[in-house]
Design an enzyme around this catalytic site. Structure first.
Site, PDB file in Angstrom:
ATOM      1  N   ASP A  32      74.509  42.930  43.709  1.00  0.00           N
ATOM      2  CA  ASP A  32      73.519  43.028  42.641  1.00  0.00           C
ATOM      3  C   ASP A  32      74.101  42.400  41.360  1.00  0.00           C
ATOM      4  OD1 ASP A  32      70.980  45.308  42.110  1.00  0.00           O
ATOM      5  OD2 ASP A  32      71.921  44.302  40.406  1.00  0.00           O
ATOM      6  N   ASN A  88      63.217  51.467  46.124  1.00  0.00           N
ATOM      7  CA  ASN A  88      62.125  51.754  45.190  1.00  0.00           C
ATOM      8  C   ASN A  88      60.853  51.021  45.587  1.00  0.00           C
ATOM      9  OD1 ASN A  88      64.016  53.175  43.596  1.00  0.00           O
ATOM     10  ND2 ASN A  88      64.623  51.289  42.559  1.00  0.00           N
ATOM     11  N   HIS A 101      63.713  45.705  49.259  1.00  0.00           N
ATOM     12  CA  HIS A 101      65.181  45.677  49.305  1.00  0.00           C
ATOM     13  C   HIS A 101      65.716  47.095  49.289  1.00  0.00           C
ATOM     14  CE1 HIS A 101      63.878  45.450  45.101  1.00  0.00           C
ATOM     15  NE2 HIS A 101      64.939  46.178  44.815  1.00  0.00           N
ATOM     16  N   HIS A 103      69.051  49.390  48.098  1.00  0.00           N
ATOM     17  CA  HIS A 103      70.251  49.409  47.265  1.00  0.00           C
ATOM     18  C   HIS A 103      71.372  50.135  48.000  1.00  0.00           C
ATOM     19  CE1 HIS A 103      68.343  48.360  43.306  1.00  0.00           C
ATOM     20  NE2 HIS A 103      67.266  48.769  43.944  1.00  0.00           N
TER      21      HIS A 103
HETATM   22  P1  5GP Z   1      64.597  47.347  41.919  1.00  0.00           P
HETATM   23  O1  5GP Z   1      64.585  47.805  40.470  1.00  0.00           O
HETATM   24  O2  5GP Z   1      63.422  46.422  42.192  1.00  0.00           O
HETATM   25  O3  5GP Z   1      64.716  48.447  42.925  1.00  0.00           O
HETATM   26  O4  5GP Z   1      65.926  46.512  42.061  1.00  0.00           O
HETATM   27  C1  5GP Z   1      66.070  45.194  41.683  1.00  0.00           C
HETATM   28  C2  5GP Z   1      67.556  44.906  41.593  1.00  0.00           C
HETATM   29  O5  5GP Z   1      67.756  43.517  41.705  1.00  0.00           O
HETATM   30  C3  5GP Z   1      68.193  45.340  40.267  1.00  0.00           C
HETATM   31  O6  5GP Z   1      69.271  46.225  40.545  1.00  0.00           O
HETATM   32  C4  5GP Z   1      68.661  44.034  39.645  1.00  0.00           C
HETATM   33  O7  5GP Z   1      69.894  44.175  38.966  1.00  0.00           O
HETATM   34  C5  5GP Z   1      68.774  43.112  40.829  1.00  0.00           C
HETATM   35  N1  5GP Z   1      68.486  41.716  40.557  1.00  0.00           N
HETATM   36  C6  5GP Z   1      67.418  41.212  39.883  1.00  0.00           C
HETATM   37  N2  5GP Z   1      67.451  39.868  39.880  1.00  0.00           N
HETATM   38  C7  5GP Z   1      68.547  39.513  40.598  1.00  0.00           C
HETATM   39  C8  5GP Z   1      69.110  38.237  40.958  1.00  0.00           C
HETATM   40  O8  5GP Z   1      68.604  37.170  40.628  1.00  0.00           O
HETATM   41  N3  5GP Z   1      70.246  38.269  41.727  1.00  0.00           N
HETATM   42  C9  5GP Z   1      70.839  39.446  42.108  1.00  0.00           C
HETATM   43  N4  5GP Z   1      71.956  39.360  42.846  1.00  0.00           N
HETATM   44  N5  5GP Z   1      70.341  40.654  41.787  1.00  0.00           N
HETATM   45  C10 5GP Z   1      69.214  40.688  41.032  1.00  0.00           C
END
Ligand code: 5GP
Ligand code: ZN
Length: 136
Positions: A32, A88, A101, A103
């Site tokens: 991440d 989420n 996705h 985590h």
């Molecule tokens: P969500 O909030 O949708 O459950 O998680 C999205 C996650 O993706 C966040 O933890 C954020 O830091 C990560 N993230 C967002 N954009 C990118 C990216 O371009 N590359 C990577 N490696 N992680 C990302």
């Protein structure tokens, strides 16, 4: 199945570079960019599914098997003290990227991270009512 406007589709396909920990035909596991803790990683299916509701059951099963394997590997290598696996769905639930996705969050004593929600309370009647709504 790809969405041209989805950043995780591009990362999963290798069109945008990422720190990849693992990949196979179905999944890519990346670090991440904004890690909650040291080693925070994401399991991305290569196909575009917006959330858990769109995810096929078989892919869900394979994702959980992969999560188990990654948790073992990461715990061995990072010597973390615990592990959160989170997923989420929907903005209200904290989803910010609308490509399914999972985590993988290694936890360390004194990492200062707060992930769990606060507990509430419910009477036995309220629990019975909810049970009947869900399975009745
Ligand atoms: P969500 O909030 O949708 O459950 O998680 C999205 C996650 O993706 C966040 O933890 C954020 O830091 C990560 N993230 C967002 N954009 C990118 C990216 O371009 N590359 C990577 N490696 N992680 C990302
Ligand atoms: Zn996507």
């Amino acid at each position: 199945m790809k969405d041209d406007n989805c950043i995780f589709c591009k990362i999963a396909a290798g069109e945008i570079p990422s720190k990849t920990l693992y990949e196979d035909e179905q999944f890519r596991v990346i670090l991440d960019l904004g890690p909650a803790t040291r080693g925070h990683a994401l399991i991305l299916p290569r196909n575009h599914y917006g959330n858990i509701y769109e995810l096929p059951e078989e892919t869900a099963g394979d994702a959980m098997k992969l999560a188990k394997r990654m948790a073992g590997l990461m715990t061995d290598k990072l010597h973390c003290d615990g592990f959160n696996i989170l997923q989420n769905n929907g903005e209200i639930a904290g989803q910010t990227v609308f490509h399914f996705h999972m985590h993988l969050i290694p936890r360390y004593k004194d990492d200062g991270q707060v992930i769990s929600g606060k507990s509430g309370s419910a009477s036995s009647e309220e629990l019975e009512e909810i049970k009947n709504i869900i399975i009745g």
